[in-house]
Write an enzyme that holds these catalytic residues in place. Structure first.
Site, PDB file in Angstrom:
ATOM      1  N   HIS A  46       4.180  71.790  25.380  1.00  0.00           N
ATOM      2  CA  HIS A  46       4.158  71.949  26.843  1.00  0.00           C
ATOM      3  C   HIS A  46       4.814  70.714  27.459  1.00  0.00           C
ATOM      4  O   HIS A  46       4.163  69.704  27.714  1.00  0.00           O
ATOM      5  CB  HIS A  46       2.703  72.113  27.319  1.00  0.00           C
ATOM      6  CG  HIS A  46       2.564  72.383  28.784  1.00  0.00           C
ATOM      7  ND1 HIS A  46       1.454  73.007  29.323  1.00  0.00           N
ATOM      8  CD2 HIS A  46       3.377  72.116  29.839  1.00  0.00           C
ATOM      9  CE1 HIS A  46       1.597  73.112  30.633  1.00  0.00           C
ATOM     10  NE2 HIS A  46       2.749  72.573  30.975  1.00  0.00           N
ATOM     11  N   HIS A  80       8.079  69.855  30.249  1.00  0.00           N
ATOM     12  CA  HIS A  80       9.174  70.268  31.140  1.00  0.00           C
ATOM     13  C   HIS A  80      10.249  69.192  31.062  1.00  0.00           C
ATOM     14  O   HIS A  80       9.984  68.030  31.397  1.00  0.00           O
ATOM     15  CB  HIS A  80       8.676  70.394  32.571  1.00  0.00           C
ATOM     16  CG  HIS A  80       7.538  71.358  32.727  1.00  0.00           C
ATOM     17  ND1 HIS A  80       7.716  72.673  33.101  1.00  0.00           N
ATOM     18  CD2 HIS A  80       6.206  71.203  32.521  1.00  0.00           C
ATOM     19  CE1 HIS A  80       6.532  73.287  33.139  1.00  0.00           C
ATOM     20  NE2 HIS A  80       5.595  72.424  32.794  1.00  0.00           N
ATOM     21  N   HIS A 107       1.918  79.402  32.540  1.00  0.00           N
ATOM     22  CA  HIS A 107       0.924  78.495  33.093  1.00  0.00           C
ATOM     23  C   HIS A 107      -0.148  79.369  33.749  1.00  0.00           C
ATOM     24  O   HIS A 107       0.178  80.263  34.550  1.00  0.00           O
ATOM     25  CB  HIS A 107       1.537  77.602  34.166  1.00  0.00           C
ATOM     26  CG  HIS A 107       2.401  76.485  33.640  1.00  0.00           C
ATOM     27  ND1 HIS A 107       3.423  76.684  32.772  1.00  0.00           N
ATOM     28  CD2 HIS A 107       2.352  75.143  33.883  1.00  0.00           C
ATOM     29  CE1 HIS A 107       3.990  75.507  32.492  1.00  0.00           C
ATOM     30  NE2 HIS A 107       3.356  74.557  33.158  1.00  0.00           N
ATOM     31  N   GLU A 110      -4.663  76.465  35.582  1.00  0.00           N
ATOM     32  CA  GLU A 110      -4.484  75.025  35.830  1.00  0.00           C
ATOM     33  C   GLU A 110      -5.178  74.748  37.170  1.00  0.00           C
ATOM     34  O   GLU A 110      -6.227  74.118  37.207  1.00  0.00           O
ATOM     35  CB  GLU A 110      -2.988  74.673  35.895  1.00  0.00           C
ATOM     36  CG  GLU A 110      -2.705  73.208  36.217  1.00  0.00           C
ATOM     37  CD  GLU A 110      -1.209  72.904  36.451  1.00  0.00           C
ATOM     38  OE1 GLU A 110      -0.428  73.855  36.697  1.00  0.00           O
ATOM     39  OE2 GLU A 110      -0.832  71.705  36.408  1.00  0.00           O
ATOM     40  N   ASP A 126       3.376  67.510  29.423  1.00  0.00           N
ATOM     41  CA  ASP A 126       3.734  68.200  30.677  1.00  0.00           C
ATOM     42  C   ASP A 126       4.963  67.567  31.357  1.00  0.00           C
ATOM     43  O   ASP A 126       6.077  68.029  31.130  1.00  0.00           O
ATOM     44  CB  ASP A 126       2.525  68.246  31.620  1.00  0.00           C
ATOM     45  CG  ASP A 126       2.581  69.403  32.610  1.00  0.00           C
ATOM     46  OD1 ASP A 126       3.505  70.229  32.537  1.00  0.00           O
ATOM     47  OD2 ASP A 126       1.667  69.483  33.471  1.00  0.00           O
ATOM     48  N   ASP A 127       4.745  66.535  32.165  1.00  0.00           N
ATOM     49  CA  ASP A 127       5.836  65.855  32.881  1.00  0.00           C
ATOM     50  C   ASP A 127       5.629  64.346  32.733  1.00  0.00           C
ATOM     51  O   ASP A 127       5.213  63.670  33.682  1.00  0.00           O
ATOM     52  CB  ASP A 127       5.815  66.244  34.365  1.00  0.00           C
ATOM     53  CG  ASP A 127       5.941  67.739  34.562  1.00  0.00           C
ATOM     54  OD1 ASP A 127       7.059  68.253  34.414  1.00  0.00           O
ATOM     55  OD2 ASP A 127       4.912  68.390  34.817  1.00  0.00           O
TER      56      ASP A 127
HETATM   57  N1  ADE Z   1       6.211  72.450  36.594  1.00  0.00           N
HETATM   58  C1  ADE Z   1       6.215  71.245  36.002  1.00  0.00           C
HETATM   59  N2  ADE Z   1       4.984  70.856  35.717  1.00  0.00           N
HETATM   60  C2  ADE Z   1       4.144  71.843  36.117  1.00  0.00           C
HETATM   61  C3  ADE Z   1       2.750  72.034  36.092  1.00  0.00           C
HETATM   62  N3  ADE Z   1       1.912  71.130  35.591  1.00  0.00           N
HETATM   63  N4  ADE Z   1       2.254  73.164  36.624  1.00  0.00           N
HETATM   64  C4  ADE Z   1       3.069  74.069  37.151  1.00  0.00           C
HETATM   65  N5  ADE Z   1       4.381  73.930  37.204  1.00  0.00           N
HETATM   66  C5  ADE Z   1       4.927  72.827  36.693  1.00  0.00           C
HETATM   67 ZN    ZN Z   2       3.531  72.458  32.870  1.00  0.00          ZN
END
Ligand code: ADE
Ligand code: ZN
Length: 332
Positions: free
Chosen positions: A14, A16, A194, A197, A275-276
């Site tokens: 996971h 991006h 997703h 969350e 994630d990011d």
């Molecule tokens: N795009 C990038 N990170 C995300 C996240 N945590 N939830 C939804 N969309 C995303």
């Molecule tokens: Zn994500």
């Protein structure tokens, strides 16, 4: 524990790629492409990364992606991430990208995918890291736009293993994308989404029922529905949990409150992911460390998180066997 986590062979499911844009590279690309950004230094960018919820993050994240223009920019972004993978002993990664974030700005689909793919090939050859691409539909846009994106992806089918669903969960439930996921499955793509969350447990249920997902991204709100938790255990449905993301976006107030280890102990197929990472303060090792610092967890449980990620990955059985061997040998 730090040494154990650092050296543990890891698999990321996971991630991006747009979320790996570090402030320094954002500045470099802004200069290279003559794009103006509303910050005067990388430090100022970093200071702006204070989020109240998912939407406050997404607003700044989509703005950051504006500096990505040429194929080489997507190559440089992906290569920088793969170098971080090497540092963290990530041996395999499945990378999300958001085509619509770029095509809406007039960047061709092929520019994006070719840049990412070329870096992934070099990652395999030069760093020994295997990787795959999953393209995500932006759920705040309509299904028609997702269909258009699916159409663009067909020519690059050999480079894309699956489709996913990301962006603002609230107000954009899985059922909005039922038909385009059906079409993607018919084209041979695997699916993920997703769900759970910021949105309710019902979204997890519907992602499984209506979108045919092989994994649920995040999924931490499953605990609100005990019957769903039982189903996730029974089906070994993987959850790609992102601890630092969840505390940054206030899904959990503190890491001590996070349910990732509780869910692992219940027998769910839990994995840890970043994630990011450029926005949330850490890559894979940092995420494992953040959990292990806040919650009592054994080395065996940490190794189980890696084994779960291997099980949940989209690689062949023989490749899974090879990666399991790496983890088992490490734990001897
Ligand atoms: N795009 C990038 N990170 C995300 C996240 N945590 N939830 C939804 N969309 C995303
Ligand atoms: Zn994500």
């Amino acid at each position: 524990m730090t040494t154990f986590i650092q050296g543990l062979p890891k698999v990321e499911l996971h991630l991006h790629i747009e979320g790996t844009l570090e402030p320094e590279l954002m500045f470099e690309l802004a200069k290279r492409n003559q794009i103006s950004i509303p910050f005067s230094s990388p430090e100022e960018v970093q200071a702006a990364y204070q989020f109240d919820n998912l939407q406050s993050f997404l607003d700044i994240y989509y703005q950051g992606a504006n500096v990505l223009i040429d194929e080489q920019d997507f190559y440089d972004l992906t290569w920088a991430y793969l170098l971080r993978c090497k540092q963290d002993n990530v041996v395999h990664t499945e990378i999300f990208f958001d085509p619509q974030t770029h095509t809406a700005r007039g960047i061709a689909f092929e520019t994006v995918i070719n840049g990412i793919d070329r870096a992934m090939q070099d990652g395999k050859q030069q760093l020994g890291i295997s990787s795959q691409i999953i393209m995500c539909f932006l759920r705040h846009l309509d299904q028609e736009s997702a269909f258009e994106t699916l159409g663009q992806a067909i020519a690059f089918k050999d480079k894309i293993i699956g489709v996913g669903l990301d962006s603002s969960e609230q107000g954009h439930p899985p059922e909005k994308f039922k038909e385009v996921f059906e079409a993607a499955i018919n084209e041979g793509f695997l699916t993920v989404a997703h769900a759970g969350e910021e949105g309710p447990a019902e979204n997890i249920h519907n992602a499984m029922k209506l979108l045919g997902v092989a994994r649920v991204d995040h999924g931490v709100r499953c605990v609100e529905d005990p019957a769903l938790v039982e189903q996730l255990i029974e089906e070994r449905m993987p959850l790609t949990v992102c601890p630092l993301s969840n505390t940054k976006l206030k899904v959990f107030e503190n890491m001590e409150d996070h349910n990732v280890i509780e869910l692992l102990r219940k027998g769910l197929c839990i994995t840890i992911n970043s994630d990011d990472p450029a926005y949330f303060g850490g890559y894979m090792t940092d995420n494992f460390m953040a959990v292990a610092s806040a919650i009592d967890v054994t080395e065996q449980e940490l190794a189980q998180l890696s084994l779960n990620a291997i099980e949940a990955s989209f690689i062949s059985e023989s490749e899974k066997g090879r990666l399991r061997g790496l983890v088992k040998q490490y734990c001897l």
